[in-house]
Design a protein around this motif. Structure first.
Motif, PDB file in Angstrom:
ATOM      1  N   ASN A 328     -38.238  29.019 -42.327  1.00 26.43           N
ATOM      2  CA  ASN A 328     -37.828  27.611 -42.237  1.00 26.43           C
ATOM      3  C   ASN A 328     -36.339  27.511 -41.904  1.00 26.43           C
ATOM      4  O   ASN A 328     -35.938  26.701 -41.062  1.00 26.43           O
ATOM      5  CB  ASN A 328     -38.077  26.906 -43.577  1.00 26.43           C
ATOM      6  CG  ASN A 328     -39.495  26.389 -43.686  1.00 26.43           C
ATOM      7  OD1 ASN A 328     -40.234  26.400 -42.707  1.00 26.43           O
ATOM      8  ND2 ASN A 328     -39.876  25.949 -44.874  1.00 26.43           N
ATOM      9  N   LYS A 331     -35.855  28.175 -38.436  1.00 28.18           N
ATOM     10  CA  LYS A 331     -36.432  27.108 -37.596  1.00 28.18           C
ATOM     11  C   LYS A 331     -35.551  25.864 -37.557  1.00 28.18           C
ATOM     12  O   LYS A 331     -35.367  25.239 -36.528  1.00 28.18           O
ATOM     13  CB  LYS A 331     -37.799  26.690 -38.165  1.00 28.18           C
ATOM     14  CG  LYS A 331     -38.956  27.440 -37.584  1.00 28.18           C
ATOM     15  CD  LYS A 331     -40.327  26.859 -37.838  1.00 28.18           C
ATOM     16  CE  LYS A 331     -40.624  26.222 -39.144  1.00 28.18           C
ATOM     17  NZ  LYS A 331     -42.052  25.932 -39.367  1.00 28.18           N
ATOM     18  N   TYR A 332     -35.053  25.489 -38.750  1.00 26.31           N
ATOM     19  CA  TYR A 332     -34.443  24.155 -38.836  1.00 26.31           C
ATOM     20  C   TYR A 332     -32.920  24.114 -38.712  1.00 26.31           C
ATOM     21  O   TYR A 332     -32.367  23.036 -38.581  1.00 26.31           O
ATOM     22  CB  TYR A 332     -34.895  23.450 -40.135  1.00 26.31           C
ATOM     23  CG  TYR A 332     -36.381  23.165 -40.127  1.00 26.31           C
ATOM     24  CD1 TYR A 332     -36.902  22.189 -39.287  1.00 26.31           C
ATOM     25  CD2 TYR A 332     -37.270  23.905 -40.905  1.00 26.31           C
ATOM     26  CE1 TYR A 332     -38.266  21.954 -39.242  1.00 26.31           C
ATOM     27  CE2 TYR A 332     -38.630  23.674 -40.868  1.00 26.31           C
ATOM     28  CZ  TYR A 332     -39.129  22.697 -40.029  1.00 26.31           C
ATOM     29  OH  TYR A 332     -40.483  22.460 -39.968  1.00 26.31           O
ATOM     30  N   ASP A 358     -28.648  28.195 -46.117  1.00 27.10           N
ATOM     31  CA  ASP A 358     -28.312  28.073 -44.695  1.00 27.10           C
ATOM     32  C   ASP A 358     -27.186  27.073 -44.504  1.00 27.10           C
ATOM     33  O   ASP A 358     -26.845  26.313 -45.405  1.00 27.10           O
ATOM     34  CB  ASP A 358     -29.560  27.681 -43.869  1.00 27.10           C
ATOM     35  CG  ASP A 358     -30.066  26.277 -44.196  1.00 27.10           C
ATOM     36  OD1 ASP A 358     -29.322  25.302 -43.969  1.00 27.10           O
ATOM     37  OD2 ASP A 358     -31.225  26.157 -44.670  1.00 27.10           O
ATOM     38  N   ARG A 377     -43.340  16.509 -43.991  1.00 24.26           N
ATOM     39  CA  ARG A 377     -42.329  16.980 -43.039  1.00 24.26           C
ATOM     40  C   ARG A 377     -41.254  15.902 -42.934  1.00 24.26           C
ATOM     41  O   ARG A 377     -41.563  14.710 -42.972  1.00 24.26           O
ATOM     42  CB  ARG A 377     -42.946  17.212 -41.658  1.00 24.26           C
ATOM     43  CG  ARG A 377     -44.149  18.147 -41.675  1.00 24.26           C
ATOM     44  CD  ARG A 377     -44.466  18.629 -40.276  1.00 24.26           C
ATOM     45  NE  ARG A 377     -43.456  19.584 -39.841  1.00 24.26           N
ATOM     46  CZ  ARG A 377     -43.126  19.802 -38.573  1.00 24.26           C
ATOM     47  NH1 ARG A 377     -43.696  19.097 -37.617  1.00 24.26           N
ATOM     48  NH2 ARG A 377     -42.180  20.670 -38.256  1.00 24.26           N
ATOM     49  N   SER A 388     -46.611  22.528 -40.073  1.00 24.32           N
ATOM     50  CA  SER A 388     -47.717  21.741 -40.628  1.00 24.32           C
ATOM     51  C   SER A 388     -47.317  21.018 -41.907  1.00 24.32           C
ATOM     52  O   SER A 388     -48.017  20.132 -42.374  1.00 24.32           O
ATOM     53  CB  SER A 388     -48.883  22.680 -40.947  1.00 24.32           C
ATOM     54  OG  SER A 388     -48.477  23.591 -41.945  1.00 24.32           O
ATOM     55  N   GLY A 389     -46.191  21.445 -42.495  1.00 20.84           N
ATOM     56  CA  GLY A 389     -45.804  20.839 -43.775  1.00 20.84           C
ATOM     57  C   GLY A 389     -46.559  21.445 -44.954  1.00 20.84           C
ATOM     58  O   GLY A 389     -46.541  20.903 -46.055  1.00 20.84           O
ATOM     59  N   LEU A 392     -44.129  24.972 -47.717  1.00 17.28           N
ATOM     60  CA  LEU A 392     -43.438  24.851 -49.013  1.00 17.28           C
ATOM     61  C   LEU A 392     -44.419  24.600 -50.149  1.00 17.28           C
ATOM     62  O   LEU A 392     -44.203  25.050 -51.269  1.00 17.28           O
ATOM     63  CB  LEU A 392     -42.379  23.735 -48.953  1.00 17.28           C
ATOM     64  CG  LEU A 392     -41.144  24.081 -48.107  1.00 17.28           C
ATOM     65  CD1 LEU A 392     -40.152  22.913 -48.109  1.00 17.28           C
ATOM     66  CD2 LEU A 392     -40.445  25.341 -48.598  1.00 17.28           C
TER      67      LEU A 392
HETATM   68  P1  ADP Z   1     -43.287  23.145 -41.938  1.00 16.08           P
HETATM   69  O1  ADP Z   1     -42.079  23.990 -41.761  1.00 16.08           O
HETATM   70  O2  ADP Z   1     -44.525  23.794 -41.486  1.00 16.08           O
HETATM   71  O3  ADP Z   1     -43.105  21.791 -41.384  1.00 16.08           O
HETATM   72  P2  ADP Z   1     -42.759  23.366 -44.752  1.00 16.08           P
HETATM   73  O4  ADP Z   1     -43.601  22.929 -45.881  1.00 16.08           O
HETATM   74  O5  ADP Z   1     -42.378  24.781 -44.698  1.00 16.08           O
HETATM   75  O6  ADP Z   1     -43.525  22.908 -43.475  1.00 16.08           O
HETATM   76  O7  ADP Z   1     -41.450  22.481 -44.780  1.00 16.08           O
HETATM   77  C1  ADP Z   1     -41.550  21.097 -44.964  1.00 16.08           C
HETATM   78  C2  ADP Z   1     -40.410  20.379 -44.286  1.00 16.08           C
HETATM   79  O8  ADP Z   1     -39.211  20.656 -44.972  1.00 16.08           O
HETATM   80  C3  ADP Z   1     -40.147  20.843 -42.884  1.00 16.08           C
HETATM   81  O9  ADP Z   1     -41.004  20.150 -41.992  1.00 16.08           O
HETATM   82  C4  ADP Z   1     -38.713  20.453 -42.691  1.00 16.08           C
HETATM   83  O10 ADP Z   1     -38.637  19.081 -42.339  1.00 16.08           O
HETATM   84  C5  ADP Z   1     -38.117  20.616 -44.078  1.00 16.08           C
HETATM   85  N1  ADP Z   1     -37.333  21.882 -44.234  1.00 16.08           N
HETATM   86  C6  ADP Z   1     -37.783  23.047 -44.728  1.00 16.08           C
HETATM   87  N2  ADP Z   1     -36.809  23.968 -44.761  1.00 16.08           N
HETATM   88  C7  ADP Z   1     -35.708  23.361 -44.290  1.00 16.08           C
HETATM   89  C8  ADP Z   1     -34.335  23.774 -44.086  1.00 16.08           C
HETATM   90  N3  ADP Z   1     -33.907  25.002 -44.369  1.00 16.08           N
HETATM   91  N4  ADP Z   1     -33.483  22.859 -43.594  1.00 16.08           N
HETATM   92  C9  ADP Z   1     -33.880  21.607 -43.300  1.00 16.08           C
HETATM   93  N5  ADP Z   1     -35.145  21.156 -43.485  1.00 16.08           N
HETATM   94  C10 ADP Z   1     -36.041  22.021 -43.962  1.00 16.08           C
END
Ligand code: ADP
Length: 433
Positions: A328, A331-332, A358, A377, A388-389, A392
């Motif tokens: 994550n 990715k983010y 991060d 999400r 997919s949300g 976590l």
């Molecule tokens: P996914 O990544 O598949 O969307 P997750 O359950 O892993 O689902 O994460 C839920 C949401 O939390 C993500 O869609 C994102 O919006 C937010 N998120 C998770 N990790 C981070 C991060 N390190 N920084 C910012 N937003 C995050």
């Protein structure tokens, strides 16, 4: 002549004496019989011989009847105590209404529902006085009245809702006639949780279908193009097939995540618990994700304390948690940022804590409480990366449900995010013992 007269007088006297003795005896006999009938004979020794037997038999029977009465009273009392105990043992509010609609019996749960601290059985009250919802009480009273002349097997049902501040509580009520006196048994069952579970189930199905539909549409589009010969160009075809293959992987991941979550939530997951060095596990995950980080020019740093970082857990599941958190972060966060993975013991909670920090955009305060929810999400980040949300939520289930650990996130918008989780250290139980 004189002699004859004397004899006659003597005979008359004898007869008169005999008659009066007989009369006296007869009166005594009558009195004793009356005494026996009235039960006022205290000393049977003076009774006529035949009556004494009658008296003894009478006494024996009275004694037997009294013993039987005492026994039946005790059985009835014992039954009433047991019925009372059973009534109190029920979690559902239960009320017994008399034929005139007054509350004859009710258990503690019914008193609590009615918000009464005192025992309502001590006062005469109608169901309207017991239940907080007047509308519901009136309906129950009406249904109870209608049950007075029906068979005891007939059950009437009704529903009502109670609003307590922001909370809405739902109840299902069943009524059945108890006996020939017209008493009615009212059982109230709260269905709020059942309604909530149903709502969550249908929400889950709706969200899952939505998530499944997106990759499926993409795969279908590719297949249609192939079928219609639209992908004659080799490069375009392999590009489309590459996308379809990615979508298939995504579908598989999604289905795997859903299955893993539902197995843990249903309590049927079978973790393989063993000693796991979280430090080593984190390093492995970081090494595996380094290429992905490099593709986005993200600096991926791994730090571990030179201490015992061993926990009892399922290595594969814990690896999934670290992979999701680090994945994550990669990715983010915007390109060129930094992600640090740290593993350290926490003496206070006797656990080993993994932290993924991060320097990205952080998480808006309003999203923080829901970030670990299924399919949640952050809307404004949806275009930044696909997901997919569920990641976590799976992490939370693995840490909290399978390993009895804790997971959380600290973040301020614009200042990056710090996700962490802690799992009880291997020596925690032996120290506590
Ligand atoms: P996914 O990544 O598949 O969307 P997750 O359950 O892993 O689902 O994460 C839920 C949401 O939390 C993500 O869609 C994102 O919006 C937010 N998120 C998770 N990790 C981070 C991060 N390190 N920084 C910012 N937003 C995050």
């Amino acid at each position: 002549m004189l002699l004859i007269q004397a004899f006659i007088w003597a005979a008359v006297g004898f007869i008169a004496g005999g008659l009066s003795y007989g009369l006296i005896q007869r009166r005594r006999f009558d009195r004793e019989c009356r005494g026996l009938a009235e039960g006022s004979v205290s000393d049977p020794t003076g009774l006529a011989v035949g009556l004494r037997d009658v008296h003894d038999e009478h006494e024996r029977r009275i004694h037997a009847v009294r013993r039987e009465q005492t026994l039946s009273r005790r059985v009835a009392e014992e039954r009433a105590v047991r019925a009372r105990r059973a009534l109190e043992g029920l979690e559902d509010p239960v009320i017994v209404l008399d034929a005139d609609g007054t509350v004859a019996e009710c258990n503690q749960a019914a008193s609590v529902l009615g918000g009464r601290s005192e025992d309502p059985r001590t006062e005469t009250m109608a169901i309207e006085d017991l239940l907080p919802s007047r509308v519901a009480a009136r309906e129950i009273a009406d249904l109870a009245r209608g049950l007075c002349d029906v068979e005891t097997e007939v059950v009437r049902r009704t529903f009502f809702t109670m609003v307590e501040g922001p909370d809405v509580r739902d109840f299902a009520v069943s009524l059945r006639r108890l006996d020939s006196t017209g008493r009615v048994l009212v059982v109230i069952h709260e269905t709020t949780r059942e309604r909530e579970i149903l709502r969550m189930k249908s929400e889950f199905v709706a969200k899952a279908s939505h998530e499944l539909r997106t990759p499926l549409s993409s795969i279908r589009a590719t297949l249609e193009m192939l079928e219609e010969g639209d992908l004659e160009d080799e490069t375009a075809r392999s590009e489309m097939l590459g996308i379809a293959s990615e979508e298939v992987d995504r579908l598989a991941r999604l289905v795997d995540d859903m299955l893993d979550i539902s197995r843990i939530e249903a309590g049927v997951a079978r973790p393989r618990i063993q000693s796991v060095d979280l430090g080593g596990l984190a390093r492995e995950v970081v090494d595996a994700l380094r290429p992905a980080a490099e593709r986005r020019s993200i600096e991926l740093v791994s730090r571990r304390r030179d201490e015992d970082l061993v926990v009892e857990g399922d290595a594969e599941m814990l690896s999934t948690v670290i992979t999701n958190l680090v994945g994550n972060a990669i990715k983010y966060v915007p390109e060129g940022e930094r992600v640090v993975v740290e593993v350290a013991p926490d003496d206070l909670t006797r656990s080993v804590v993994v932290t993924v920090t991060d320097t990205g955009l952080g998480i808006p305060a309003e999203d923080l409480p829901r970030i670990f929810d299924k399919f949640y999400r952050i809307a404004r980040y949806e275009r930044k990366a696909r997901g997919s949300g569920l990641g976590l939520d799976l992490c939370r289930n693995i840490v909290e449900e399978v390993h009895q650990g804790r997971i959380g996130v600290d973040s301020n918008l614009g200042e990056g995010a710090r996700f962490w989780f802690g799992v009880p250290a291997r020596h925690a139980s032996s120290l506590a013992a």
